[in-house]
Design a protein around this motif. Structure first.
Motif, PDB file in Angstrom:
ATOM      1  N   TYR A 188       0.811  -1.178  -0.009  1.00 56.77           N
ATOM      2  CA  TYR A 188       0.067  -0.107   0.157  1.00 56.77           C
ATOM      3  C   TYR A 188       0.843   1.398   0.014  1.00 56.77           C
ATOM      4  O   TYR A 188       2.164   1.205   0.010  1.00 56.77           O
ATOM      5  CB  TYR A 188      -1.050  -0.116   1.259  1.00 56.77           C
ATOM      6  N   GLN A 189       0.377   2.241  -0.137  1.00 53.04           N
ATOM      7  CA  GLN A 189       0.959   3.670  -0.407  1.00 53.04           C
ATOM      8  C   GLN A 189       1.977   3.922   0.870  1.00 53.04           C
ATOM      9  O   GLN A 189       3.188   4.247   0.702  1.00 53.04           O
ATOM     10  CB  GLN A 189       0.210   4.981  -0.659  1.00 53.04           C
ATOM     11  N   ASN A 190       1.197   3.668   2.090  1.00 55.59           N
ATOM     12  CA  ASN A 190       2.261   3.914   3.191  1.00 55.59           C
ATOM     13  C   ASN A 190       3.373   2.922   3.630  1.00 55.59           C
ATOM     14  O   ASN A 190       4.455   3.182   3.836  1.00 55.59           O
ATOM     15  CB  ASN A 190       1.367   4.042   4.348  1.00 55.59           C
ATOM     16  N   ALA A 237      10.846   2.637   1.133  1.00 53.20           N
ATOM     17  CA  ALA A 237      11.509   3.484   0.472  1.00 53.20           C
ATOM     18  C   ALA A 237      12.295   4.414   1.438  1.00 53.20           C
ATOM     19  O   ALA A 237      13.590   4.512   1.061  1.00 53.20           O
ATOM     20  CB  ALA A 237      10.649   4.474  -0.438  1.00 53.20           C
ATOM     21  N   LYS A 238      11.803   4.933   2.305  1.00 57.30           N
ATOM     22  CA  LYS A 238      12.565   5.680   3.129  1.00 57.30           C
ATOM     23  C   LYS A 238      13.774   5.086   4.042  1.00 57.30           C
ATOM     24  O   LYS A 238      14.688   5.465   3.881  1.00 57.30           O
ATOM     25  CB  LYS A 238      11.553   6.247   4.385  1.00 57.30           C
ATOM     26  N   ALA A 239      13.277   3.818   4.302  1.00 57.08           N
ATOM     27  CA  ALA A 239      14.199   3.184   5.023  1.00 57.08           C
ATOM     28  C   ALA A 239      15.568   2.494   4.125  1.00 57.08           C
ATOM     29  O   ALA A 239      16.531   2.450   4.517  1.00 57.08           O
ATOM     30  CB  ALA A 239      13.692   1.501   5.543  1.00 57.08           C
ATOM     31  N   LEU A 240      15.182   2.332   2.888  1.00 59.22           N
ATOM     32  CA  LEU A 240      16.263   2.308   1.722  1.00 59.22           C
ATOM     33  C   LEU A 240      16.801   3.501   1.315  1.00 59.22           C
ATOM     34  O   LEU A 240      17.744   3.450   0.259  1.00 59.22           O
ATOM     35  CB  LEU A 240      15.730   1.476   0.480  1.00 59.22           C
ATOM     36  N   ARG A 241      16.620   4.650   1.752  1.00 61.94           N
ATOM     37  CA  ARG A 241      16.821   5.861   1.202  1.00 61.94           C
ATOM     38  C   ARG A 241      16.768   6.189  -0.109  1.00 61.94           C
ATOM     39  O   ARG A 241      17.548   6.828  -0.859  1.00 61.94           O
ATOM     40  CB  ARG A 241      18.339   6.038   1.825  1.00 61.94           C
ATOM     41  N   MET A 242      15.482   5.865  -0.509  1.00 63.41           N
ATOM     42  CA  MET A 242      14.909   6.026  -1.927  1.00 63.41           C
ATOM     43  C   MET A 242      13.832   7.005  -1.949  1.00 63.41           C
ATOM     44  O   MET A 242      13.007   6.904  -1.009  1.00 63.41           O
ATOM     45  CB  MET A 242      14.432   4.765  -2.609  1.00 63.41           C
ATOM     46  N   LYS A 243      13.512   7.263  -3.243  1.00 64.52           N
ATOM     47  CA  LYS A 243      12.223   8.247  -3.401  1.00 64.52           C
ATOM     48  C   LYS A 243      11.191   7.114  -3.588  1.00 64.52           C
ATOM     49  O   LYS A 243      11.389   5.952  -4.136  1.00 64.52           O
ATOM     50  CB  LYS A 243      12.277   9.067  -4.386  1.00 64.52           C
ATOM     51  N   PRO A 244       9.938   7.176  -3.282  1.00 62.83           N
ATOM     52  CA  PRO A 244       8.960   6.278  -3.302  1.00 62.83           C
ATOM     53  C   PRO A 244       8.673   5.912  -4.980  1.00 62.83           C
ATOM     54  O   PRO A 244       8.624   4.673  -5.368  1.00 62.83           O
ATOM     55  CB  PRO A 244       7.585   6.923  -2.837  1.00 62.83           C
ATOM     56  N   GLY A 245       8.880   6.868  -5.895  1.00 64.72           N
ATOM     57  CA  GLY A 245       8.709   6.721  -7.144  1.00 64.72           C
ATOM     58  C   GLY A 245       9.921   5.744  -7.822  1.00 64.72           C
ATOM     59  O   GLY A 245       9.636   4.922  -8.581  1.00 64.72           O
ATOM     60  N   ASP A 246      10.914   5.772  -7.312  1.00 65.62           N
ATOM     61  CA  ASP A 246      12.106   5.067  -7.541  1.00 65.62           C
ATOM     62  C   ASP A 246      12.087   3.875  -7.117  1.00 65.62           C
ATOM     63  O   ASP A 246      12.359   2.699  -7.684  1.00 65.62           O
ATOM     64  CB  ASP A 246      13.558   5.813  -7.224  1.00 65.62           C
ATOM     65  N   PHE A 247      11.373   3.476  -6.049  1.00 62.35           N
ATOM     66  CA  PHE A 247      11.337   2.330  -5.180  1.00 62.35           C
ATOM     67  C   PHE A 247      10.364   1.711  -5.982  1.00 62.35           C
ATOM     68  O   PHE A 247      10.700   0.526  -6.148  1.00 62.35           O
ATOM     69  CB  PHE A 247      10.848   2.238  -3.862  1.00 62.35           C
ATOM     70  N   TYR A 264      11.240  -2.003  -8.006  1.00 61.40           N
ATOM     71  CA  TYR A 264      10.963  -3.449  -7.077  1.00 61.40           C
ATOM     72  C   TYR A 264       9.461  -3.829  -7.287  1.00 61.40           C
ATOM     73  O   TYR A 264       9.146  -4.906  -7.158  1.00 61.40           O
ATOM     74  CB  TYR A 264      11.063  -3.157  -5.457  1.00 61.40           C
ATOM     75  N   LEU A 265       8.681  -2.851  -7.890  1.00 68.38           N
ATOM     76  CA  LEU A 265       7.097  -3.273  -8.002  1.00 68.38           C
ATOM     77  C   LEU A 265       6.545  -3.081  -9.258  1.00 68.38           C
ATOM     78  O   LEU A 265       7.232  -2.666 -10.130  1.00 68.38           O
ATOM     79  CB  LEU A 265       6.373  -2.155  -6.879  1.00 68.38           C
ATOM     80  N   ARG A 266       5.290  -3.837  -9.284  1.00 68.43           N
ATOM     81  CA  ARG A 266       4.652  -3.895 -10.687  1.00 68.43           C
ATOM     82  C   ARG A 266       3.190  -3.892 -10.072  1.00 68.43           C
ATOM     83  O   ARG A 266       2.781  -4.036  -8.748  1.00 68.43           O
ATOM     84  CB  ARG A 266       4.940  -5.157 -11.395  1.00 68.43           C
ATOM     85  N   ILE A 267       2.372  -3.670 -10.880  1.00 67.29           N
ATOM     86  CA  ILE A 267       0.916  -3.617 -10.564  1.00 67.29           C
ATOM     87  C   ILE A 267       0.300  -5.053 -11.251  1.00 67.29           C
ATOM     88  O   ILE A 267       0.450  -5.541 -12.577  1.00 67.29           O
ATOM     89  CB  ILE A 267       0.126  -2.479 -11.383  1.00 67.29           C
ATOM     90  N   ASP A 268      -0.372  -5.807 -10.361  1.00 66.03           N
ATOM     91  CA  ASP A 268      -0.812  -7.121 -10.518  1.00 66.03           C
ATOM     92  C   ASP A 268      -2.333  -6.902 -11.324  1.00 66.03           C
ATOM     93  O   ASP A 268      -2.780  -5.975 -11.507  1.00 66.03           O
ATOM     94  CB  ASP A 268      -0.931  -7.978  -9.484  1.00 66.03           C
ATOM     95  N   GLU A 269      -2.844  -8.162 -11.563  1.00 72.42           N
ATOM     96  CA  GLU A 269      -4.010  -8.361 -12.016  1.00 72.42           C
ATOM     97  C   GLU A 269      -5.404  -7.519 -11.290  1.00 72.42           C
ATOM     98  O   GLU A 269      -6.527  -7.453 -11.742  1.00 72.42           O
ATOM     99  CB  GLU A 269      -4.593  -9.626 -12.521  1.00 72.42           C
ATOM    100  N   ASP A 270      -5.181  -7.396 -10.043  1.00 74.04           N
ATOM    101  CA  ASP A 270      -6.101  -6.969  -9.058  1.00 74.04           C
ATOM    102  C   ASP A 270      -5.702  -5.163  -8.808  1.00 74.04           C
ATOM    103  O   ASP A 270      -6.313  -4.756  -8.031  1.00 74.04           O
ATOM    104  CB  ASP A 270      -6.173  -7.712  -7.718  1.00 74.04           C
TER     105      ASP A 270
END
Length: 160
Positions: free
Chosen positions: A64-66, A72-82, A86-92
């Motif tokens: 989820y967004q939070n 992302a913060k823990a990895l010192r990344m911007k959410p968009g870069d994270f 790392y992520l994709r959008i699934d069928e749901d």
């Protein structure tokens, strides 16, 4: 039990577990919760997730967004870069990991973002929730991923 034995056992118990969990929906919800919660604590006293980590090796939590912002913060990344890395959008239409095993799982089955892990990881395998009768489909899926859930269901069969 090793993972290969577990996979074989969960496959062999598939139909029986589907039928049993469907029948649980007709039981007293509070009694089902009480028994699940008791077994949750008992089984996790006996099973160490660090010896398995099959959930992290084979499935992805929903992010989820939070969750995205926290990890992302823990990895010192911007959410968009994270998201991009790392992520994709699934069928749901949910954000999930692009690959498995989880990129944050290390060789000793420890999570490198454990303190910041997603809510779905914190709550997995969802066997200490209220209204367990409402998530029997999820519980069934988890009997095929988590040896602890399979063990809880086996013990529940003796109770009900």
């Amino acid at each position: 039990m090793n993972l290969e034995q577990f996979k074989l056992l969960s496959k062999n118990k598939e139909k029986e577990n589907l039928k049993f969990l469907a029948a649980l929906k007709k039981k007293d919800s509070r009694k089902v919760d009480d028994e699940f919660h008791t077994l949750h604590h008992e089984v996790f006293e006996e099973i160490d997730c660090l010896t398995c980590a099959n959930c992290c090796k084979t499935t992805s939590p929903i992010f989820y967004q939070n969750d995205i912002e926290r990890v992302a913060k823990a990895l010192r990344m911007k959410p968009g870069d994270f998201i991009e890395k790392y992520l994709r959008i699934d069928e749901d239409r949910d954000y999930v990991l692009k690959s498995s095993p989880c990129p944050f799982l290390d060789g000793d089955n420890y999570c490198s973002v454990y303190e910041s892990r997603p809510k779905a990881c914190r709550e997995y395998p969802h066997t200490d929730r209220k209204k367990m009768v409402q998530i029997t489909d999820l519980t069934f899926k988890n009997t095929q991923v988590c040896p602890a859930v399979l063990e809880m269901v086996e013990r529940l069969k003796k109770i009900f």
